[in-house]
Motif scaffolding. Structure first.
Motif, PDB file in Angstrom:
ATOM      1  N   ILE A  80      -1.824  16.423 -21.912  1.00  0.00           N
ATOM      2  CA  ILE A  80      -1.070  15.174 -22.058  1.00  0.00           C
ATOM      3  C   ILE A  80      -0.891  14.847 -23.539  1.00  0.00           C
ATOM      4  O   ILE A  80       0.147  14.323 -23.954  1.00  0.00           O
ATOM      5  CB  ILE A  80      -1.772  14.022 -21.312  1.00  0.00           C
ATOM      6  N   TYR A 246      -1.043   9.533 -24.473  1.00  0.00           N
ATOM      7  CA  TYR A 246       0.331   9.723 -23.994  1.00  0.00           C
ATOM      8  C   TYR A 246       1.315   9.753 -25.162  1.00  0.00           C
ATOM      9  O   TYR A 246       2.237  10.584 -25.200  1.00  0.00           O
ATOM     10  CB  TYR A 246       0.717   8.587 -23.037  1.00  0.00           C
ATOM     11  N   TYR A 318       2.881  13.477 -20.346  1.00  0.00           N
ATOM     12  CA  TYR A 318       3.049  13.115 -18.938  1.00  0.00           C
ATOM     13  C   TYR A 318       1.993  13.832 -18.113  1.00  0.00           C
ATOM     14  O   TYR A 318       1.807  15.042 -18.251  1.00  0.00           O
ATOM     15  CB  TYR A 318       4.452  13.528 -18.465  1.00  0.00           C
TER      16      TYR A 318
END
Length: 374
Positions: A80, A246, A318
């Protein structure tokens, strides 16, 4: 009527309402959820009477799933954040060998051997991250180099010190050690004895263990897996640092311009991945009572596959820890389920490849429909 009132009445066209259904469909763990339901449905139909779903069968595939889960959590957070670590499998073998050398060959207390091994491995993880950040090289290349470096040391050290590539005797030296129990022990043993006495789970019907439950507790490996999944999920979804992860993987430059310490985030994620690999290695050597130079082979790819099945993107920014956990669960259930179903074990990777492909296509297709991507 004022401009503010007009904007309120007509609605702000920059803000788009998203239905609950759409929110559910764009969740990264959707593919993992669908895959989990499909896998359990398949084995309930074709292996229900094989013992796969009795207490011992459930424990078998739970242990295998927990192994994948531990390394998948670290791999998920790192992916991520936009990076890879291909040295995870070699780190597992290296960490296990260090514990064996320290505890058996050098006669250190097992707790000290474990703690020093964690420090060394986490430092190597930090080195991976530092090299990636300072040189700008792809993490794929840097960690591929460490894959070979760590595997080489894992073979070289025991051959040089012990003239062999497997070091045993760990269970003997770990007996009574306060920290070894946290990786090789079991909990709720009294509960399982009671379940056996009540006839709710299977017990041994003959031999010296007659009347004792076949499953006599929950291994610490499973507890570690559950704890890491909970920690990773809370970190990712409930904290500012999770937003940084993120952001670092989505658009590193924009994140830096917004004040996100991207370099620190990525180095910490490399360290956490090494931490997870060392937990796996410690549980493994405590279970088997030995360390081997071939331990951890291909585990890095299995971790990445579990994360991708769970909905994470290879490009970063993601993903979901819960999705990675479901991917690991699918891994374990399929591996053990094919055995219970009487299917040729060599088909395991074929089955896994089909699930991987299906999960990736489903995640990509749904995301494109909902977001309008092409």
């Amino acid at each position: 009527m004022s401009g503010t009132a007009q904007a309120t009445d007509s609605g702000d066209e920059r803000v788009k309402d998203i239905s609950r259904l759409r929110k559910a469909l764009i969740r990264p763990e959707l593919g993992g959820m669908v895959g989990t339901v499909a896998v359990f449905t398949f084995f309930l139909l074709f292996a229900f009477d094989s013992g796969m779903f009795n207490s011992q069968g459930v424990m078998n595939w739970s242990i295998v799933s927990a192994q994948f889960m531990i390394i998948a959590v670290g791999a998920c957070l790192l992916m991520i954040a936009g990076e890879f670590d291909l040295s995870v499998g070699s780190m597992i073998g290296f960490a296990g060998m260090l514990i064996a050398i320290f505890a058996v060959t050098l006669s250190w207390p097992v707790w000290m051997a474990i703690l020093v091994t964690f420090v060394i491995c986490i430092a190597i993880g930090a080195m991976n991250g530092y090299i990636v950040i300072r040189t700008g090289l792809p993490s794929f290349i840097v960690t591929l180099a460490f894959l070979f470096i760590l595997r080489g040391f894992t073979i070289f050290l025991p051959q040089t010190i012990e003239r062999k590539t497997i070091i045993g005797g760990i269970k003997d030296v770990a007996e009574g050690d306060w920290l070894a129990v946290a990786f090789g022990g079991k909990i709720f043993q009294g509960l399982f004895v009671w379940l056996g006495d009540m006839g709710l789970i299977a017990t041994f019907s003959r031999g010296s263990r007659m009347g004792e439950p076949v499953v006599d507790g929950i291994p610490m490996l499973i507890i570690w897996a559950i704890a890491l999944v909970i920690f990773g999920h809370i970190l990712l979804t409930k904290t500012k640092f999770g937003n940084w992860i993120y952001a670092a993987g989505g658009d590193a430059e924009a994140a830096r311009n917004s004040g996100v310490p991207v370099n620190r985030v990525k180095i910490l994620m490399f360290m956490f991945t090494a931490f997870c690999a060392t937990i796996f290695a410690t549980c493994q050597v405590m279970e088997f009572g030995s360390a081997g130079a071939d331990r951890g082979l291909l585990k890095e790819f299995e971790a990445i596959i579990a994360v991708v099945i769970g909905g994470a993107l290879l490009t970063g920014g993601y993903g979901s820890v819960l999705g990675a956990a479901l991917g690991a669960l699918i891994f374990g259930v399929v591996q053990q389920g094919l055995f219970f179903a009487g299917v040729e074990s060599s088909l395991f990777r074929v089955f896994l490849g089909v699930i991987l492909l299906f999960a990736v296509i489903l995640n990509t297709y749904i995301r494109r429909i909902i977001t309008g991507e092409r």
